[in-house]
Scaffold this motif. Structure first.
Motif, PDB file in Angstrom:
ATOM      1  N   VAL A 146       0.548  -0.585  -0.366  1.00 17.77           N
ATOM      2  CA  VAL A 146      -0.078  -0.011   0.104  1.00 17.77           C
ATOM      3  C   VAL A 146       1.119   1.313  -0.328  1.00 17.77           C
ATOM      4  O   VAL A 146       2.083   1.183   0.519  1.00 17.77           O
ATOM      5  CB  VAL A 146      -1.314   0.016   1.035  1.00 17.77           C
ATOM      6  CG1 VAL A 146      -2.201   1.498   1.201  1.00 17.77           C
ATOM      7  CG2 VAL A 146      -1.951  -1.379   1.346  1.00 17.77           C
ATOM      8  N   SER A 160      -7.180   1.031   1.714  1.00 19.97           N
ATOM      9  CA  SER A 160      -6.552  -0.173   1.684  1.00 19.97           C
ATOM     10  C   SER A 160      -6.333  -0.936   2.593  1.00 19.97           C
ATOM     11  O   SER A 160      -6.847  -1.789   2.133  1.00 19.97           O
ATOM     12  CB  SER A 160      -5.789   0.153   0.865  1.00 19.97           C
ATOM     13  OG  SER A 160      -5.704   0.927  -0.325  1.00 19.97           O
ATOM     14  N   SER A 225      -1.601  -1.214  -4.189  1.00 18.81           N
ATOM     15  CA  SER A 225      -2.415  -0.595  -4.323  1.00 18.81           C
ATOM     16  C   SER A 225      -2.287   0.861  -4.041  1.00 18.81           C
ATOM     17  O   SER A 225      -1.681   1.409  -3.020  1.00 18.81           O
ATOM     18  CB  SER A 225      -3.658  -0.131  -2.629  1.00 18.81           C
ATOM     19  OG  SER A 225      -5.031   0.845  -2.775  1.00 18.81           O
ATOM     20  N   ALA A 248      -4.075  -1.536  -7.760  1.00 17.13           N
ATOM     21  CA  ALA A 248      -5.502  -0.908  -7.459  1.00 17.13           C
ATOM     22  C   ALA A 248      -4.877   0.150  -7.894  1.00 17.13           C
ATOM     23  O   ALA A 248      -4.333   1.095  -7.123  1.00 17.13           O
ATOM     24  CB  ALA A 248      -6.181  -1.529  -6.291  1.00 17.13           C
TER      25      ALA A 248
END
Length: 482
Positions: A146, A160, A225, A248
């Motif tokens: 992340v 996330s 993410s 993502a």
């Protein structure tokens, strides 16, 4: 306020082993909050290995065991609300209004994610082969990387972190260098106190030039993410794609509010001011362009100007302040250059256009179009571009005349008309008789075109942070032709 200077790796607070440092500064007065020794590639490797090991144990926990830790996490976030809000004001330059909005959004996503352990559902699907059934099992992906942003650091990192953990993954966070506490270290401390297993959550504070690419190319993580600029997101996507890793990506936006001729102008103005100037416009969903029908253009502009010029700006510690500082001086300089260029190209500076320190006064540009500098690109600052249009068709064309497609807004007294217009705008999210900055934990959040890949929120986040496996089961034995 507590001083954070260490990394959080494998359940321990340790000094970064790089010889470089990151200065954590207050964006309003440039005072140094703390100096953090950076993480090295070796620190990153330890973090990923710790997450992978802890994840193997975590995924075997029962849904009730995972839920109970989440409930403790929620209680801690509630107990420490004032501390979180104060950090957002001090480190991210948030006004109190913005910090309160961000805190609530983060609490909502953690609360929504607490239900994920019991929502990890599979399916049994009929087969065309006699005596066979198809079972589809849902599993965590493994370890998630992340990368936290600096604009809504606490919420967008939690957005996330929470679903990734709730669906059974381990996590390594690389927080934004401007906000290492609110986009990483504070969340690590809260997760530690909540009782997540040692090593499941890790935070490495480091320079992108030193560990940025390695964060993506490391062999352990299965998915990344990222919330941030399209330029950086494109680079992350390229590196991830080369290694067949999922992403993502929630990226930039050049969001438009369409104000049709039958709109309630007063309500549209109120929404436009909030959607443009919340957090100084440093939000991917912020309104960048106000696309106004010529029949109500002059009335809208006059009322918008009056409202904008009444906004208190300055020190975010003052609870009356509505527009605080930009994150850094170079952002102020960049936007001032954009204002000058837009005026040279034929735009009109109606109000604002100057800075006091890192505080850029709320600014309005009129006589704009999609080819002028600050309407062409995402501003990420407190500058609104007003574009006059002759009708609905032109408004839709202007709204779509950008490579971005994140959020948007349509104002009209005819809700059904608004929906039909919204359907024609190429964007992941759009709101009728509301502004563009909306985020609900249970609803699909994400963009089209260069505004990103994938969706956050509710079942869409659960899909993103998990994978499915097909197991075919024969009841009896199958006859083969050879």
């Amino acid at each position: 306020m507590k001083t954070y200077t260490n990394q959080y790796i494998n359940g321990e607070w340790v000094k970064g082993s790089s010889d470089k440092t990151i200065e954590n500064k207050n964006p309003y007065n440039d005072e140094v909050i703390a100096t953090i020794p950076s993480a090295s590639a070796g620190d990153l490797d330890k973090a990923y290995k710790a997450a992978a090991q802890a994840q193997q144990q975590w995924k075997e926990k029962t849904p009730a065991e995972k839920r109970d830790i989440f409930l403790k996490w929620i209680d801690l976030v509630k107990e420490r609300k004032e501390e979180i809000v104060e950090w957002l004001i001090t480190e991210a330059g948030s006004t109190r209004v913005k910090a309160e909005v961000e805190y609530s959004a983060a609490l909502d996503i953690i609360t929504e994610s607490a239900s994920f352990p019991t929502r990890m559902k599979g399916e049994i699907i009929p087969s065309n082969t006699p005596g066979k059934e198809n079972r589809v099992y849902r599993d965590p992906k493994g370890v998630i990387g992340v990368i936290g942003p600096w604009n809504f650091p606490f919420h967008l990192t939690a957005r996330s972190l929470a679903p990734a953990l709730a669906s059974g993954n381990g996590v390594v966070i690389k927080p934004a260098s401007h906000t290492p506490v609110t986009s990483g270290l504070l969340l690590a401390e809260l997760s530690e106190e909540a009782g997540f297993p040692k090593g499941l959550v890790n935070v490495v504070v480091g320079r992108g030039s030193e560990i940025g690419d390695e964060f993506i190319t490391h062999p352990i993580p299965e998915m990344f993410s990222f919330t941030g600029s399209t330029e950086v997101g494109s680079h992350i996507g390229e590196l991830a794609g080369k290694n067949i890793k999922d992403t993502a990506l929630e990226l930039g936006g050049n969001n438009a509010m369409i104000v049709l001729e039958d709109a309630d102008v007063d309500r549209a103005v109120e929404a436009a001011v909030f959607g443009k100037y919340l957090h100084q416009g440093q939000i991917c969903m912020s309104l960048n362009r106000l696309v106004v029908h010529e029949d109500v253009h002059d009335e809208f502009v006059q009322k918008f100007k009056e409202k904008v010029e009444s906004l208190p700006y300055g020190d975010p510690q003052d609870e009356k302040t509505m527009v605080g500082p930009l994150i850094a001086k170079d952002e102020v300089d960049r936007i001032l250059e954009g204002i000058d260029q837009s005026v040279q190209e034929g735009g009109k500076l109606l109000t604002g256009g100057k800075a006091e320190g890192n505080v850029l006064l709320p600014t309005i540009l009129t006589d704009m179009d999609n080819e002028k500098a600050l309407a062409k690109e995402e501003v990420f600052g407190p500058v609104a571009s007003v574009i006059k249009v002759s009708g609905e068709k032109e408004a839709i064309e202007v709204a779509n005349g950008t490579p971005y497609g994140l959020s948007g807004s349509v104002f009209t007294k005819d809700v059904n008309r608004g929906v039909e217009v919204a359907k024609q705008v190429k964007t992941g999210m759009i709101h009728i008789n509301d502004q563009s900055v909306n985020d609900e934990a249970h609803v699909a959040f994400g963009g089209e075109k260069q505004s990103g890949i994938g969706r956050f929120g509710g079942e869409w986040a659960l899909d993103k942070f998990t994978t499915v496996k097909w197991i075919g089961v024969m009841n009896g034995y199958r006859e083969f032709p050879f």
